[in-house]
Design a protein around this motif. Sequence first.
Motif, PDB file in Angstrom:
ATOM      1  N   ALA A  10       0.829  -1.204   0.000  1.00 13.12           N
ATOM      2  CA  ALA A  10       0.000   0.000   0.000  1.00 13.12           C
ATOM      3  C   ALA A  10       0.865   1.256   0.000  1.00 13.12           C
ATOM      4  CB  ALA A  10      -0.939  -0.008   1.209  1.00 13.12           C
ATOM      5  N   ALA A  11       1.917   1.254   0.822  1.00  8.99           N
ATOM      6  CA  ALA A  11       2.816   2.413   0.884  1.00  8.99           C
ATOM      7  C   ALA A  11       3.513   2.634  -0.454  1.00  8.99           C
ATOM      8  CB  ALA A  11       3.839   2.233   2.004  1.00  8.99           C
ATOM      9  N   GLU A  12       3.940   1.540  -1.100  1.00  6.45           N
ATOM     10  CA  GLU A  12       4.574   1.664  -2.420  1.00  6.45           C
ATOM     11  C   GLU A  12       3.601   2.239  -3.438  1.00  6.45           C
ATOM     12  OE1 GLU A  12       6.102  -2.229  -3.365  1.00  6.45           O
ATOM     13  OE2 GLU A  12       7.993  -1.815  -2.332  1.00  6.45           O
ATOM     14  N   LEU A  13       2.361   1.766  -3.403  1.00  9.42           N
ATOM     15  CA  LEU A  13       1.346   2.277  -4.321  1.00  9.42           C
ATOM     16  C   LEU A  13       1.151   3.776  -4.117  1.00  9.42           C
ATOM     17  CD1 LEU A  13      -0.900   1.763  -6.437  1.00  9.42           C
ATOM     18  CD2 LEU A  13      -2.429   1.322  -4.507  1.00  9.42           C
ATOM     19  N   GLY A  14       1.038   4.199  -2.862  1.00  9.79           N
ATOM     20  CA  GLY A  14       0.867   5.619  -2.568  1.00  9.79           C
ATOM     21  C   GLY A  14       2.050   6.452  -3.028  1.00  9.79           C
ATOM     22  N   GLY A  36       5.258   6.870  22.839  1.00  6.31           N
ATOM     23  CA  GLY A  36       5.222   5.429  23.067  1.00  6.31           C
ATOM     24  C   GLY A  36       4.082   4.718  22.369  1.00  6.31           C
ATOM     25  N   ASP A  37       3.321   5.443  21.536  1.00  7.37           N
ATOM     26  CA  ASP A  37       2.215   4.842  20.795  1.00  7.37           C
ATOM     27  C   ASP A  37       2.746   4.123  19.557  1.00  7.37           C
ATOM     28  OD1 ASP A  37       0.317   5.908  22.587  1.00  7.37           O
ATOM     29  OD2 ASP A  37       0.277   7.808  21.470  1.00  7.37           O
ATOM     30  N   GLU A  38       2.093   3.019  19.194  1.00  5.13           N
ATOM     31  CA  GLU A  38       2.511   2.252  18.029  1.00  5.13           C
ATOM     32  C   GLU A  38       2.216   3.016  16.735  1.00  5.13           C
ATOM     33  OE1 GLU A  38       0.908  -1.665  17.983  1.00  5.13           O
ATOM     34  OE2 GLU A  38       1.854  -2.215  19.873  1.00  5.13           O
ATOM     35  N   VAL A  39       3.172   2.976  15.809  1.00  5.07           N
ATOM     36  CA  VAL A  39       3.035   3.589  14.492  1.00  5.07           C
ATOM     37  C   VAL A  39       3.632   2.646  13.458  1.00  5.07           C
ATOM     38  CG1 VAL A  39       3.167   5.961  15.386  1.00  5.07           C
ATOM     39  CG2 VAL A  39       5.252   4.817  14.627  1.00  5.07           C
ATOM     40  N   VAL A  40       3.392   2.944  12.204  1.00  5.60           N
ATOM     41  CA  VAL A  40       4.072   2.269  11.101  1.00  5.60           C
ATOM     42  C   VAL A  40       5.071   3.265  10.537  1.00  5.60           C
ATOM     43  CG1 VAL A  40       3.840   1.233   8.825  1.00  5.60           C
ATOM     44  CG2 VAL A  40       2.073   0.832  10.552  1.00  5.60           C
ATOM     45  N   ARG A  41       6.345   2.939  10.611  1.00  7.32           N
ATOM     46  CA  ARG A  41       7.395   3.807  10.073  1.00  7.32           C
ATOM     47  C   ARG A  41       7.558   3.466   8.598  1.00  7.32           C
ATOM     48  NH1 ARG A  41       9.419   7.933  12.052  1.00  7.32           N
ATOM     49  NH2 ARG A  41       9.426   6.951  14.093  1.00  7.32           N
ATOM     50  N   VAL A  42       7.390   4.464   7.732  1.00  7.13           N
ATOM     51  CA  VAL A  42       7.537   4.291   6.285  1.00  7.13           C
ATOM     52  C   VAL A  42       8.717   5.143   5.837  1.00  7.13           C
ATOM     53  CG1 VAL A  42       6.450   4.600   4.024  1.00  7.13           C
ATOM     54  CG2 VAL A  42       5.041   3.965   6.008  1.00  7.13           C
ATOM     55  N   LYS A  67      -0.546   7.686   3.463  1.00  2.51           N
ATOM     56  CA  LYS A  67      -1.428   7.537   4.627  1.00  2.51           C
ATOM     57  C   LYS A  67      -2.789   6.979   4.214  1.00  2.51           C
ATOM     58  CE  LYS A  67       0.777  10.984   7.542  1.00  2.51           C
ATOM     59  NZ  LYS A  67       0.722  10.660   8.956  1.00  2.51           N
ATOM     60  N   LYS A  68      -3.342   7.454   3.096  1.00  2.00           N
ATOM     61  CA  LYS A  68      -4.645   6.971   2.634  1.00  2.00           C
ATOM     62  C   LYS A  68      -4.583   5.506   2.212  1.00  2.00           C
ATOM     63  CE  LYS A  68      -6.864  11.206   1.037  1.00  2.00           C
ATOM     64  NZ  LYS A  68      -7.348  11.948  -0.141  1.00  2.00           N
ATOM     65  N   THR A  69      -3.559   5.121   1.457  1.00  2.91           N
ATOM     66  CA  THR A  69      -3.486   3.739   0.984  1.00  2.91           C
ATOM     67  C   THR A  69      -3.233   2.775   2.139  1.00  2.91           C
ATOM     68  OG1 THR A  69      -1.149   4.004   0.344  1.00  2.91           O
ATOM     69  CG2 THR A  69      -2.810   4.303  -1.387  1.00  2.91           C
ATOM     70  N   ILE A  70      -2.459   3.181   3.123  1.00  2.58           N
ATOM     71  CA  ILE A  70      -2.249   2.321   4.291  1.00  2.58           C
ATOM     72  C   ILE A  70      -3.544   2.200   5.085  1.00  2.58           C
ATOM     73  CG2 ILE A  70      -1.084   2.147   6.528  1.00  2.58           C
ATOM     74  CD1 ILE A  70       1.454   3.143   5.149  1.00  2.58           C
ATOM     75  N   ARG A  71      -4.237   3.298   5.301  1.00  6.75           N
ATOM     76  CA  ARG A  71      -5.505   3.272   6.034  1.00  6.75           C
ATOM     77  C   ARG A  71      -6.522   2.376   5.327  1.00  6.75           C
ATOM     78  NH1 ARG A  71      -7.213   8.532   5.896  1.00  6.75           N
ATOM     79  NH2 ARG A  71      -5.235   9.121   6.794  1.00  6.75           N
ATOM     80  N   ALA A  72      -6.482   2.351   3.989  1.00  4.94           N
ATOM     81  CA  ALA A  72      -7.426   1.531   3.217  1.00  4.94           C
ATOM     82  C   ALA A  72      -7.214   0.036   3.441  1.00  4.94           C
ATOM     83  CB  ALA A  72      -7.317   1.865   1.728  1.00  4.94           C
ATOM     84  N   THR A  73      -6.040  -0.364   3.948  1.00  2.00           N
ATOM     85  CA  THR A  73      -5.799  -1.779   4.260  1.00  2.00           C
ATOM     86  C   THR A  73      -6.464  -2.184   5.562  1.00  2.00           C
ATOM     87  OG1 THR A  73      -3.761  -1.464   5.561  1.00  2.00           O
ATOM     88  CG2 THR A  73      -3.520  -1.663   3.154  1.00  2.00           C
ATOM     89  N   ARG A  77      -2.860   1.833  12.971  1.00  2.00           N
ATOM     90  CA  ARG A  77      -1.732   2.645  13.449  1.00  2.00           C
ATOM     91  C   ARG A  77      -1.451   3.766  12.450  1.00  2.00           C
ATOM     92  NH1 ARG A  77       2.508  -2.156  13.789  1.00  2.00           N
ATOM     93  NH2 ARG A  77       1.352  -2.582  11.881  1.00  2.00           N
ATOM     94  N   PRO A  78      -1.109   4.960  12.948  1.00  2.00           N
ATOM     95  CA  PRO A  78      -0.759   6.038  12.022  1.00  2.00           C
ATOM     96  C   PRO A  78       0.575   5.754  11.329  1.00  2.00           C
ATOM     97  CG  PRO A  78      -0.489   6.763  14.295  1.00  2.00           C
ATOM     98  CD  PRO A  78      -1.080   5.388  14.344  1.00  2.00           C
ATOM     99  N   ALA A  79       0.723   6.300  10.131  1.00  2.00           N
ATOM    100  CA  ALA A  79       1.977   6.154   9.378  1.00  2.00           C
ATOM    101  C   ALA A  79       2.865   7.364   9.628  1.00  2.00           C
ATOM    102  CB  ALA A  79       1.688   6.017   7.890  1.00  2.00           C
ATOM    103  N   MET A  80       4.107   7.107   9.961  1.00  2.00           N
ATOM    104  CA  MET A  80       5.130   8.146  10.105  1.00  2.00           C
ATOM    105  C   MET A  80       6.026   8.015   8.873  1.00  2.00           C
ATOM    106  SD  MET A  80       4.478   9.505  13.111  1.00  2.00           S
ATOM    107  CE  MET A  80       5.950  10.299  13.641  1.00  2.00           C
TER     108      MET A  80
END
Length: 97
Positions: A10-14, A36-42, A67-73, A77-80
């Motif tokens: 998803a991140a690659e597509l975005g 200390g909150d979980e995130v996805v590091r891109v 962020k949109k393509t990751i959320r669509a999965t 967790r928010p993307a950083m």
Amino acid sequence: MTAMMEIKAAAELGARSILDGSVADVQVAPDTDNDGDEVVRVTVILHDDALDLINDLQFFDTLIAIKKTIRATGESRPAMVNYATPSELADDADPES
């Protein structure tokens, strides 16, 4: 497909939807933010010569697209999102530099 593989796709597509040929690779990993909150590091790895070709709006649009393509999965967790070039990553990995 594992969850991280789906997030990476998803991140690659975005990233490629905006920056197309400027993207060398996209890396994703679980991480935590400053609170200390979980995130996805891109990390979007751009070709070294691409930086002069990309404007601020394209960076912003890419951030939103990722962020949109990751959320669509279904990922909650928010993307950083960070940007780097292969030479920057090599410099970071080299303890002598």
